[in-house]
Write a protein that holds these residues in place. Structure first.
Motif, mmCIF file in Angstrom:
data_model
loop_
_atom_site.group_PDB
_atom_site.id
_atom_site.type_symbol
_atom_site.label_atom_id
_atom_site.label_comp_id
_atom_site.label_asym_id
_atom_site.label_seq_id
_atom_site.Cartn_x
_atom_site.Cartn_y
_atom_site.Cartn_z
ATOM 1 N N ARG A 26 0.813 -1.230 0.000
ATOM 2 C CA ARG A 26 0.000 0.000 0.000
ATOM 3 C C ARG A 26 0.848 1.283 0.000
ATOM 4 N NH1 ARG A 26 -3.109 1.581 3.785
ATOM 5 N NH2 ARG A 26 -4.335 2.654 2.216
ATOM 6 N N VAL A 30 -0.383 5.226 -0.549
ATOM 7 C CA VAL A 30 -0.386 6.182 0.564
ATOM 8 C C VAL A 30 0.302 7.474 0.105
ATOM 9 C CG1 VAL A 30 0.605 6.625 2.863
ATOM 10 C CG2 VAL A 30 -0.467 4.419 2.378
ATOM 11 N N PRO A 37 -2.779 6.651 6.508
ATOM 12 C CA PRO A 37 -3.080 5.217 6.293
ATOM 13 C C PRO A 37 -3.783 4.569 7.480
ATOM 14 C CG PRO A 37 -0.762 5.484 6.865
ATOM 15 C CD PRO A 37 -1.364 6.881 6.846
ATOM 16 N N GLY A 205 1.896 10.821 3.324
ATOM 17 C CA GLY A 205 0.721 10.182 3.937
ATOM 18 C C GLY A 205 0.408 10.694 5.332
#
Ligand SMILES: Cc1cc2nc3c(=O)[nH]c(=O)nc-3n(C[C@H](O)[C@H](O)[C@H](O)COP(=O)(O)OP(=O)(O)OC[C@H]3O[C@@H](n4cnc5c(N)ncnc54)[C@H](O)[C@@H]3O)c2cc1C
Length: 402
Positions: A26, A30, A37, A205
């Motif tokens: 991921r 992000v 996240p 992120g």
């Protein structure tokens, strides 16, 4: 590493598995979405990595900074943002509260962090960066509370963090008493506002925002004062920041280690002139230098973490570690990108993200220049005031004392 216990090796393996299987897939998203996240927070909380350094009596695992840096490096290897979250959920603000706070403060902080909150530590202001003690946020005593007013900026987690530890100049009866830390919870405290978000270069992120205090009323029970007292309050609270610094150094190290591992693999598989590019001595020496820098940075971080022995890391050791790790990370991530050629410059691979993420650590949490001054002061056993009249004032004080 010979000095790791069996438990630490198991912790490191568990962190690596989580990082590789769940966090890595991921990381690009992000960065692209610039969204906090929350899914990773859930995973980190379930794994016990949020608040792992919180003592057992407050519901944590009572793990050490050494344990935490092992987890942080694994997370940062695949996702710098997740590495930073683990730092802030175990060091910095929560570290200061668990060490210096009263029972109510410790229970509040532990409850929030163990449930997945990444606390925000609010020191920097538009007019007070490296010169942090020149902060203009005030906490004016009103009965049994303080009214806070001021603006902080570049606050990591602004708008997503609940627990805030806000540094402010304490004023009682019109007198400046020194700097204290004040605990406020976003969503519960009126007068705590989230301002503009910075369009940051890397680590996208996590929001970096202004935090605005407009008559934020904090009960005196929620003021954190280190044992040194308010007059030396900033220095005392900054002891806790030595933990944050080895954490930040570890994120830099992890990001760079991740980039280096990509570079080693790419060098072995990419062919030019009919042979793997790993056969070119120019790249071999780059990889050798990268590995030397990473090992040296890791050694300094582990040295500072091990010497903390349940307390905060030593200022000089934490600064040395952060300087080396942050500067090594900039070089290593850039060299790793270079080894990938045009592929490294593409957003399809993580190298450009890693180079952007690594760029922050010589700035945030004490710049490499300011930390060098602190290291020098410690070596020379002298104060190193930075204001224009600083040395003259020190000399006058000395004369008055003689
Ligand atoms: C991504 C990111 C996250 C951050 N998160 C937080 C946070 O959560 N909470 C928080 O409170 N702050 C946070 N900060 C702020 C950070 O701590 C400050 O940026 C840092 O202390 C430097 O302050 P400044 O940016 O105002 O730079 P300045 O102090 O203006 O420095 C500018 C330049 O001058 C140099 N300089 C300044 N004084 C000296 C000196 N005496 N000797 C030599 N050189 C000097 C600096 O090294 C730098 O190169 C964050 C910053 C970043 C980039």
């Amino acid at each position: 590493m010979f000095y790791l216990t069996d438990e630490q090796k198991m912790l490191q393996d568990a962190a690596r598995r989580l990082a590789e299987e769940k966090i890595a897939p991921r990381a690009a998203e992000v960065d692209r979405s610039e969204e906090y996240p929350w899914d990773n927070i859930k995973l980190l909380t379930e794994a016990g990595f949020m608040g792992m350094t919180i003592p057992r009596e407050y519901g944590g695992q009572g793990l050490t900074y050494m344990d935490a840096v092992l987890v942080i490096e694994e997370m940062a290897k695949v996702c710098g943002v997740t590495g930073r979250i683990v730092v802030e959920a175990n060091m910095g603000g929560v570290g200061a509260i668990m060490k210096y706070g009263n029972e109510a403060q410790k229970n509040l902080a532990a409850g929030l962090v163990l449930a997945g909150d990444k606390p925000a530590i609010c020191i920097t202001e538009p007019g007070a960066g490296s010169a942090a003690t020149e902060m203009s946020t005030t906490a004016v005593k009103q009965g049994s509370s303080y009214a806070l007013n001021g603006i902080k900026h570049w606050i990591t987690g602004g708008g997503v963090s609940k627990l805030h530890l806000i540094f402010a100049r304490v004023v009682e009866d019109g007198e400046d008493k020194g700097i204290g830390g004040f605990i406020a919870v976003r969503g519960e405290a009126e007068g705590l506002k989230v301002g503009t978000r910075e369009p940051a270069m890397g680590l996208r992120g996590i929001p970096e925002t202004e935090i605005i205090m407009e008559n934020l009323v904090v009960s005196e029970d929620m003021m954190v004062v280190p044992p040194e007292g308010l007059k030396r309050g900033f220095a005392g609270l900054m002891n806790a920041y030595n933990g944050q610094r080895i954490g930040a150094g570890t994120v830099a190290l992890g990001v760079a280690q991740g980039a280096y591992e990509h570079a080693v693999n790419y060098a072995k598989t990419r062919e030019q002139f009919g042979r793997p590019i790993a056969e070119f001595q120019g790249l071999q020496w780059m990889l050798a230098d990268m590995s030397i820098g990473l090992s040296a940075a890791r050694a300094l971080i582990h040295n500072a973490a091990l010497n903390a022995k349940g307390g905060f890391p030593n200022m000089r050791e934490a600064a040395q570690a952060k300087i080396l790790a942050s500067e090594t990370a900039i070089k290593v991530t850039n060299d790793a990108l270079q080894i990938h050629g045009s592929a490294g410059y593409s957003r399809n691979l993580p190298l450009e993200r890693m180079a952007r993420d690594a760029r922050m650590f010589t700035i945030g949490g004490g710049t490499a220049q300011v930390l060098r001054t602190q290291v020098a002061g410690s070596i020379l056993e002298m104060r190193t005031p930075q204001t224009r009249d600083g040395y003259a004032r020190l000399a006058a004080k000395k004369m008055a004392a003689e």
